[in-house]
Design a protein around this motif. Structure first.
Motif, mmCIF file in Angstrom:
data_model
loop_
_atom_site.group_PDB
_atom_site.id
_atom_site.type_symbol
_atom_site.label_atom_id
_atom_site.label_comp_id
_atom_site.label_asym_id
_atom_site.label_seq_id
_atom_site.Cartn_x
_atom_site.Cartn_y
_atom_site.Cartn_z
ATOM 1 N N ARG A 160 -103.115 18.238 43.708
ATOM 2 C CA ARG A 160 -104.276 17.463 43.259
ATOM 3 C C ARG A 160 -103.849 15.907 43.181
ATOM 4 O O ARG A 160 -104.844 15.258 43.095
ATOM 5 N N VAL A 161 -104.055 15.908 41.926
ATOM 6 C CA VAL A 161 -103.956 14.480 41.359
ATOM 7 C C VAL A 161 -102.924 14.295 40.125
ATOM 8 O O VAL A 161 -101.879 14.742 39.523
ATOM 9 N N THR A 162 -102.236 12.584 39.906
ATOM 10 C CA THR A 162 -102.108 12.176 38.865
ATOM 11 C C THR A 162 -102.642 11.877 37.970
ATOM 12 O O THR A 162 -103.454 10.687 37.920
ATOM 13 N N PHE A 163 -101.547 12.461 36.381
ATOM 14 C CA PHE A 163 -102.584 12.119 35.314
ATOM 15 C C PHE A 163 -102.631 11.192 34.765
ATOM 16 O O PHE A 163 -101.844 10.548 34.581
ATOM 17 N N SER A 164 -103.869 10.130 34.498
ATOM 18 C CA SER A 164 -104.091 8.132 33.864
ATOM 19 C C SER A 164 -105.184 9.030 33.516
ATOM 20 O O SER A 164 -105.780 9.848 33.543
ATOM 21 N N SER A 165 -105.254 7.713 33.027
ATOM 22 C CA SER A 165 -106.757 7.470 31.345
ATOM 23 C C SER A 165 -107.668 7.563 32.128
ATOM 24 O O SER A 165 -108.564 7.414 32.181
ATOM 25 N N THR A 166 -107.448 6.614 34.125
ATOM 26 C CA THR A 166 -108.029 6.387 34.505
ATOM 27 C C THR A 166 -108.721 7.794 34.705
ATOM 28 O O THR A 166 -110.226 7.293 35.215
ATOM 29 N N TYR A 167 -108.025 8.453 35.593
ATOM 30 C CA TYR A 167 -108.625 9.673 35.248
ATOM 31 C C TYR A 167 -109.654 10.649 35.191
ATOM 32 O O TYR A 167 -110.315 11.425 34.919
ATOM 33 N N VAL A 168 -108.811 10.580 33.997
ATOM 34 C CA VAL A 168 -109.723 11.314 31.969
ATOM 35 C C VAL A 168 -111.282 10.591 32.491
ATOM 36 O O VAL A 168 -111.793 11.144 32.148
ATOM 37 N N ARG A 169 -110.978 9.522 32.045
ATOM 38 C CA ARG A 169 -112.577 8.763 32.196
ATOM 39 C C ARG A 169 -112.796 8.868 33.259
ATOM 40 O O ARG A 169 -114.655 8.528 32.943
ATOM 41 N N SER A 170 -112.358 8.841 34.325
ATOM 42 C CA SER A 170 -113.532 9.704 35.756
ATOM 43 C C SER A 170 -113.877 10.771 35.454
ATOM 44 O O SER A 170 -114.951 11.274 35.685
ATOM 45 N N CYS A 171 -113.081 11.479 34.933
ATOM 46 C CA CYS A 171 -113.581 12.985 34.856
ATOM 47 C C CYS A 171 -114.902 13.393 33.639
ATOM 48 O O CYS A 171 -116.000 14.097 33.477
ATOM 49 N N VAL A 172 -114.666 12.316 32.087
ATOM 50 C CA VAL A 172 -115.538 12.862 31.268
ATOM 51 C C VAL A 172 -117.038 12.004 31.509
ATOM 52 O O VAL A 172 -118.324 12.601 31.779
ATOM 53 N N ALA A 173 -116.499 10.830 32.720
ATOM 54 C CA ALA A 173 -118.500 9.834 33.701
ATOM 55 C C ALA A 173 -118.685 10.618 33.780
ATOM 56 O O ALA A 173 -119.805 10.906 34.199
ATOM 57 N N ALA A 174 -118.219 11.675 34.850
ATOM 58 C CA ALA A 174 -119.066 12.399 35.669
ATOM 59 C C ALA A 174 -119.362 14.345 35.043
ATOM 60 O O ALA A 174 -119.996 14.937 35.839
ATOM 61 N N GLY A 175 -119.274 14.416 33.657
ATOM 62 C CA GLY A 175 -119.682 15.513 33.075
ATOM 63 C C GLY A 175 -118.379 16.578 33.036
ATOM 64 O O GLY A 175 -119.012 17.523 33.122
ATOM 65 N N ASP A 176 -117.229 16.425 33.731
ATOM 66 C CA ASP A 176 -116.905 17.782 34.151
ATOM 67 C C ASP A 176 -115.519 17.618 33.303
ATOM 68 O O ASP A 176 -114.719 17.295 33.380
ATOM 69 N N VAL A 177 -115.773 18.133 32.405
ATOM 70 C CA VAL A 177 -115.355 18.044 30.229
ATOM 71 C C VAL A 177 -114.266 19.108 30.885
ATOM 72 O O VAL A 177 -113.218 18.930 30.704
ATOM 73 N N GLY A 178 -113.974 20.174 31.966
ATOM 74 C CA GLY A 178 -112.869 21.380 32.416
ATOM 75 C C GLY A 178 -112.072 20.369 32.465
ATOM 76 O O GLY A 178 -110.648 20.278 32.320
ATOM 77 N N GLU A 179 -111.830 20.094 33.793
ATOM 78 C CA GLU A 179 -110.727 18.898 33.634
ATOM 79 C C GLU A 179 -110.879 18.047 33.306
ATOM 80 O O GLU A 179 -108.852 17.580 32.862
ATOM 81 N N ALA A 180 -111.044 17.471 32.411
ATOM 82 C CA ALA A 180 -110.521 16.141 31.736
ATOM 83 C C ALA A 180 -109.476 16.946 30.863
ATOM 84 O O ALA A 180 -108.765 16.172 29.700
ATOM 85 N N ALA A 181 -110.110 18.384 29.891
ATOM 86 C CA ALA A 181 -109.479 19.041 28.994
ATOM 87 C C ALA A 181 -108.081 19.969 29.722
ATOM 88 O O ALA A 181 -106.788 19.203 28.656
ATOM 89 N N ALA A 182 -108.027 19.471 31.045
ATOM 90 C CA ALA A 182 -107.041 20.336 31.593
ATOM 91 C C ALA A 182 -105.819 19.480 32.297
ATOM 92 O O ALA A 182 -104.859 18.889 31.303
ATOM 93 N N PRO A 220 -119.831 11.031 27.846
ATOM 94 C CA PRO A 220 -120.324 12.207 29.280
ATOM 95 C C PRO A 220 -121.215 12.120 29.821
ATOM 96 O O PRO A 220 -121.784 11.958 29.059
ATOM 97 N N ALA A 221 -121.349 11.947 30.959
ATOM 98 C CA ALA A 221 -122.340 12.372 31.889
ATOM 99 C C ALA A 221 -123.573 13.316 31.073
ATOM 100 O O ALA A 221 -123.271 13.791 30.122
ATOM 101 N N ASP A 222 -124.969 12.498 31.274
ATOM 102 C CA ASP A 222 -125.904 13.008 30.665
ATOM 103 C C ASP A 222 -125.958 14.259 30.725
ATOM 104 O O ASP A 222 -125.749 15.164 32.478
ATOM 105 N N GLY A 223 -126.718 15.519 30.038
ATOM 106 C CA GLY A 223 -126.513 17.393 30.543
ATOM 107 C C GLY A 223 -126.727 17.774 29.101
ATOM 108 O O GLY A 223 -126.015 17.357 27.927
ATOM 109 N N VAL A 224 -125.381 19.187 29.420
ATOM 110 C CA VAL A 224 -125.594 19.975 27.851
ATOM 111 C C VAL A 224 -124.619 20.634 27.894
ATOM 112 O O VAL A 224 -123.945 21.029 28.538
ATOM 113 N N TYR A 225 -124.250 20.371 26.301
ATOM 114 C CA TYR A 225 -122.053 20.936 26.369
ATOM 115 C C TYR A 225 -122.107 21.637 25.459
ATOM 116 O O TYR A 225 -122.306 22.080 24.682
#
Length: 317
Positions: A160-182, A220-225
């Protein structure tokens, strides 16, 4: 591991070495493989391994105001690199002069004349020098002239994806901390110093530690974690203890807040963390940031958040 600021600390008896070059923000799984390759090459050749990175971020120097969200501080980056077995973590101050340096001059002055590089290990898409004119092909040509080899490694990816800092930042910005951790191989960490807040959480029975984070930190994006909360002195290598925490990121809409905040309710803690340096590892997003019609409804939801946090992260460590 030695930590250098610039190349002035380079010993007079310095021999050859293996160098890998990059920003390495996040030290994600792709970075880990790249650095691991450099360490392996260095051990085979019996020479030190060097990670060369830059500070401040080159984007901020070339285009002021364009600094990307920062996944890891330099201190955190050094810690992660050290865990990979690197011998030297070298931070090159990135200046306008360095930004204007032609690629071949960068190789000759820094890699050949000063570091006496034997092998350069970089990603296959690596670029460097003025206007990013240098690439792996140029490194290969210069290597034949100056007597070093270049290994351009394939980027780490999934279907699905090539790992990069840009990709991780997009995951964090979207609040998808699970994908960021992966992609990182560990939870995304946010660091900061605890400052005094309005005390509203304590009034509700949920006293929070309010974090003041670095200017470019990747929040991370607004939310509760559900998070893990650790605190330590800057001189200590590891937190004294890590506890579960329910963390709110946002403006607190139930109370018509306007300032974006990071507030951690640390489970099973009756301590004053004011002024302490703390770390939040984001394990899973629990829910969006919502406005509740009453304080009682908010408290009931916070109680559910605490239960869910305990289910996800247990008792900490």
């Amino acid at each position: 591991m030695q930590r250098w600021r610039g190349l002035e600390p380079l010993p007079g008896n310095w021999g050859r070495c293996v160098v890998t070059i990059g920003i390495f923000d996040g030290v994600h799984r792709g970075h880990q493989r790249l650095i691991g390759t450099a360490v392996e090459q260095a051990r085979k050749q019996g020479v030190p391994s060097v990670v060369m990175t830059f500070d401040p971020h080159p984007a901020e120097v070339v285009r002021p105001g364009s600094h990307p969200a920062q996944l890891t501080s330099l201190r955190r980056r050094a810690e992660l690199v050290q865990e990979l077995g690197v011998d030297v973590f070298c931070v090159i101050p990135f200046t306008q002069e360095l930004a204007r340096m032609p690629a071949d001059e960068f190789v000759h002055e820094l890699l050949v004349d000063q570091l006496h590089v034997a092998t350069v290990v970089v990603g296959e898409n690596f670029t460097f020098g003025h206007r990013a004119a240098g690439d792996v092909a140029l490194l290969n040509r210069l290597g034949r002239r100056f007597g070093f080899t270049t290994e351009g490694t394939e980027l780490l990816s999934t279907e699905r994806v090539t790992f990069s800092s840009t990709y991780v930042r997009s995951c964090v910005a979207a609040g998808d901390v699970g994908e960021a951790a992966a992609a990182l191989g560990r939870p995304h960490r946010l660091e900061g110093v605890v400052i005094r807040g309005e005390g509203r959480g304590r009034d509700l029975g949920f006293p929070t530690a309010n974090l003041s984070t670095a200017p470019h930190a990747a929040v991370p994006a607004d939310g509760v974690y559900a998070c893990l909360f650790g605190h330590r002195k800057r001189t200590e290598p590891h937190p004294a203890r890590v506890r579960p925490a329910a963390v709110s990121v946002g403006t607190n809409p139930t109370f018509s807040g306007s300032e974006r905040r990071v507030e951690a309710f640390v489970l099973d803690a009756d301590e004053d963390f004011y002024g302490e340096h703390v770390e939040l590892d984001f394990v899973e997003r629990l829910r969006d940031m919502e406005r509740y019609d009453s304080v009682d409804a908010l408290v009931e939801q916070m109680e559910r958040d605490v239960v869910r946090t305990r289910e996800l992260v247990g008792e900490g460590r």
